[in-house]
Motif scaffolding. Sequence first.
Motif, PDB file in Angstrom:
ATOM      1  N   VAL A 113     -34.615  47.559  11.051  1.00  0.00           N
ATOM      2  CA  VAL A 113     -34.994  46.636   9.976  1.00  0.00           C
ATOM      3  C   VAL A 113     -34.013  46.797   8.813  1.00  0.00           C
ATOM      4  O   VAL A 113     -33.521  45.809   8.246  1.00  0.00           O
ATOM      5  N   GLY A 114     -33.704  48.052   8.475  1.00  0.00           N
ATOM      6  CA  GLY A 114     -32.680  48.290   7.467  1.00  0.00           C
ATOM      7  C   GLY A 114     -31.331  47.750   7.896  1.00  0.00           C
ATOM      8  O   GLY A 114     -30.587  47.168   7.095  1.00  0.00           O
ATOM      9  N   GLY A 115     -31.011  47.927   9.199  1.00  0.00           N
ATOM     10  CA  GLY A 115     -29.741  47.428   9.715  1.00  0.00           C
ATOM     11  C   GLY A 115     -29.619  45.925   9.594  1.00  0.00           C
ATOM     12  O   GLY A 115     -28.573  45.400   9.180  1.00  0.00           O
ATOM     13  N   VAL A 116     -30.675  45.204   9.937  1.00  0.00           N
ATOM     14  CA  VAL A 116     -30.645  43.744   9.839  1.00  0.00           C
ATOM     15  C   VAL A 116     -30.367  43.318   8.396  1.00  0.00           C
ATOM     16  O   VAL A 116     -29.521  42.449   8.137  1.00  0.00           O
ATOM     17  N   LEU A 117     -31.067  43.924   7.445  1.00  0.00           N
ATOM     18  CA  LEU A 117     -30.857  43.582   6.041  1.00  0.00           C
ATOM     19  C   LEU A 117     -29.448  43.978   5.592  1.00  0.00           C
ATOM     20  O   LEU A 117     -28.808  43.257   4.810  1.00  0.00           O
ATOM     21  N   GLY A 118     -28.960  45.118   6.082  1.00  0.00           N
ATOM     22  CA  GLY A 118     -27.610  45.544   5.732  1.00  0.00           C
ATOM     23  C   GLY A 118     -26.552  44.577   6.237  1.00  0.00           C
ATOM     24  O   GLY A 118     -25.634  44.202   5.500  1.00  0.00           O
ATOM     25  N   TYR A 119     -26.687  44.153   7.477  1.00  0.00           N
ATOM     26  CA  TYR A 119     -25.724  43.218   8.054  1.00  0.00           C
ATOM     27  C   TYR A 119     -25.789  41.866   7.346  1.00  0.00           C
ATOM     28  O   TYR A 119     -24.765  41.239   7.082  1.00  0.00           O
ATOM     29  N   LEU A 120     -27.002  41.398   7.056  1.00  0.00           N
ATOM     30  CA  LEU A 120     -27.155  40.089   6.422  1.00  0.00           C
ATOM     31  C   LEU A 120     -26.586  40.067   5.007  1.00  0.00           C
ATOM     32  O   LEU A 120     -26.026  39.056   4.573  1.00  0.00           O
ATOM     33  N   ALA A 173     -25.726  58.974   3.499  1.00  0.00           N
ATOM     34  CA  ALA A 173     -26.865  59.540   2.774  1.00  0.00           C
ATOM     35  C   ALA A 173     -28.149  59.461   3.601  1.00  0.00           C
ATOM     36  O   ALA A 173     -28.958  60.402   3.613  1.00  0.00           O
ATOM     37  N   GLY A 174     -28.339  58.346   4.303  1.00  0.00           N
ATOM     38  CA  GLY A 174     -29.555  58.172   5.074  1.00  0.00           C
ATOM     39  C   GLY A 174     -29.620  59.007   6.335  1.00  0.00           C
ATOM     40  O   GLY A 174     -30.711  59.258   6.870  1.00  0.00           O
ATOM     41  N   THR A 175     -28.472  59.491   6.811  1.00  0.00           N
ATOM     42  CA  THR A 175     -28.437  60.262   8.050  1.00  0.00           C
ATOM     43  C   THR A 175     -28.942  61.693   7.867  1.00  0.00           C
ATOM     44  O   THR A 175     -29.446  62.308   8.816  1.00  0.00           O
ATOM     45  N   ILE A 176     -28.832  62.234   6.654  1.00  0.00           N
ATOM     46  CA  ILE A 176     -29.121  63.651   6.430  1.00  0.00           C
ATOM     47  C   ILE A 176     -30.602  64.027   6.583  1.00  0.00           C
ATOM     48  O   ILE A 176     -30.930  64.975   7.322  1.00  0.00           O
ATOM     49  N   PRO A 177     -31.554  63.349   5.922  1.00  0.00           N
ATOM     50  CA  PRO A 177     -32.964  63.797   6.021  1.00  0.00           C
ATOM     51  C   PRO A 177     -33.533  63.831   7.439  1.00  0.00           C
ATOM     52  O   PRO A 177     -34.239  64.790   7.783  1.00  0.00           O
ATOM     53  N   PRO A 178     -33.269  62.826   8.309  1.00  0.00           N
ATOM     54  CA  PRO A 178     -33.873  62.895   9.645  1.00  0.00           C
ATOM     55  C   PRO A 178     -33.211  63.912  10.570  1.00  0.00           C
ATOM     56  O   PRO A 178     -33.718  64.157  11.671  1.00  0.00           O
ATOM     57  N   THR A 179     -32.110  64.499  10.143  1.00  0.00           N
ATOM     58  CA  THR A 179     -31.388  65.421  11.026  1.00  0.00           C
ATOM     59  C   THR A 179     -31.451  66.846  10.493  1.00  0.00           C
ATOM     60  O   THR A 179     -32.378  67.591  10.784  1.00  0.00           O
ATOM     61  N   ILE A 180     -30.513  67.208   9.660  1.00  0.00           N
ATOM     62  CA  ILE A 180     -30.407  68.605   9.231  1.00  0.00           C
ATOM     63  C   ILE A 180     -31.513  69.003   8.258  1.00  0.00           C
ATOM     64  O   ILE A 180     -31.858  70.186   8.121  1.00  0.00           O
ATOM     65  N   LEU A 181     -32.117  68.040   7.564  1.00  0.00           N
ATOM     66  CA  LEU A 181     -33.181  68.354   6.591  1.00  0.00           C
ATOM     67  C   LEU A 181     -34.550  67.901   7.088  1.00  0.00           C
ATOM     68  O   LEU A 181     -35.447  67.644   6.283  1.00  0.00           O
ATOM     69  N   TRP A 182     -34.739  67.798   8.396  1.00  0.00           N
ATOM     70  CA  TRP A 182     -35.991  67.270   8.947  1.00  0.00           C
ATOM     71  C   TRP A 182     -37.220  68.010   8.410  1.00  0.00           C
ATOM     72  O   TRP A 182     -38.188  67.381   7.966  1.00  0.00           O
ATOM     73  N   ALA A 233     -35.267  57.185   4.747  1.00  0.00           N
ATOM     74  CA  ALA A 233     -33.914  57.607   5.100  1.00  0.00           C
ATOM     75  C   ALA A 233     -33.407  56.844   6.322  1.00  0.00           C
ATOM     76  O   ALA A 233     -32.245  56.421   6.361  1.00  0.00           O
ATOM     77  N   MET A 234     -34.262  56.673   7.322  1.00  0.00           N
ATOM     78  CA  MET A 234     -33.871  55.907   8.511  1.00  0.00           C
ATOM     79  C   MET A 234     -33.531  54.475   8.122  1.00  0.00           C
ATOM     80  O   MET A 234     -32.554  53.899   8.621  1.00  0.00           O
ATOM     81  N   PHE A 235     -34.320  53.899   7.235  1.00  0.00           N
ATOM     82  CA  PHE A 235     -34.049  52.547   6.746  1.00  0.00           C
ATOM     83  C   PHE A 235     -32.695  52.497   6.045  1.00  0.00           C
ATOM     84  O   PHE A 235     -31.888  51.584   6.272  1.00  0.00           O
TER      85      PHE A 235
END
Length: 427
Positions: free
Chosen positions: A283-290, A314-323, A336-338
């Motif tokens: 959903v974030g990706g669609v809005l980002g592309y648009l 910035a959005g990649t960090i919380p779901p991975t190393i800072l889970w 963060a995923m958004f």
Amino acid sequence: MEPVADIQLPEPGVPGNPRELLMNQRAAGAIHLRIVALAFAAWIFDFYDLILYSFLLVPVARELHLTPEQSSIALGTSLLMTALGGVIFGFLGDLFGRKSMIATTVAIYGVGTALCGFSQTLTQLIVFRSITGLGMGGGWAPGQSLVAESVPAERRARYAAYVQTGAPLGVLLAAAAGGYLAPAIGWRLTFMVSAIPAVFVVAAVLKWMPESDVWQRTRTVLNRGVDLRAILVHKRIFVLLFVVVLLNSEAYWFTYTWMPGYLELKRGLTAAGASRLMMEMQVGGVLGYLTFGRVADRFGRRPAFCAYGMLMAAGTIPPTILWSSARAVPGLILAAMFTAGFGTGIWAGVAPMIAELLPTRIRNTSLGLLLNVTRGFQFFTPILIAALGARFGFGATLSLGAVFSTLGALMVWILPETRGRSITAMD
């Protein structure tokens, strides 16, 4: 060589009328929307078919008794084959036209996806995923070439972005298929059903897609096909583009290839739970592309590219190393995923940037090479993730995507700004 930018060909289907304006010289209208819609249809199912295996990885591995390393080889092989598809069909697209290559590649990836449902061994799975990757790799360049050459310059970035929106929407559909359809009908039928849209896309492209009149004019004036030596003439720009695209390709595939499996296997989410997070990301990706295209048309390619790349990092960090820490804050992982998905909107700007920096006679070849050879490098990415994940943890390994995204966002400033440039300026 004399410039050819002012020489015009007739509108496709209206031979012998040299006064007819090229499509990119006309005001935006129905023909441009038709081109964008058909290129979008080809791309959404193109990307859906490529990424679908990532969402079916767990049930496929269970039934075929695959180790994580074997699953990674199957993932990586399809990405490797996109490089071969990009080289082959990029060249053929400059030689025989954009339209025919769009139809051909859609048919190929449709067949490959259907065959995946019949896999009984790892070898068969790799072969069928290779067919899918071959078609997928060849499909992006002709669609983006046709859009870049056909739409008005002041709308080029946003129209290319609309087409590229098929990528996050394709991932969104794949997430839904993996999380909800596959548990109901099984992974085999999911692959088979997923091939059906390709039939309708091929028929629609053959019936309603016009050929690029810029490509037709260039072939007529120059009286030759592809001149690969022209790439050497533009080697500095070509190499810089390669580095920028490679860094962002690493960022994207470090985030995407193992993310669904990581959430399910390492974070204890159900298939539906992992799919919900991935769908939020899309959903974030669609809005980002648009939004990327409008931002790039307003402020320039480089500022937009840099800003969106930093958001992805910035959005990649919380779901991975800072889970563990992020999970304690309600809604943070979802946000963060958004954000990471929104940042992938940079890919809406890759095609216009390449198209505006290289001449028509090598545009399709260059698009195919730059996107798909860099993606071919991703053969090693899932294998590397599996190896590093076993040693350092999958969260820490996937967070490397943020490093690549940051580097790609900064490297774009080395390239010239091309906002508003005529598509034939380099001819």
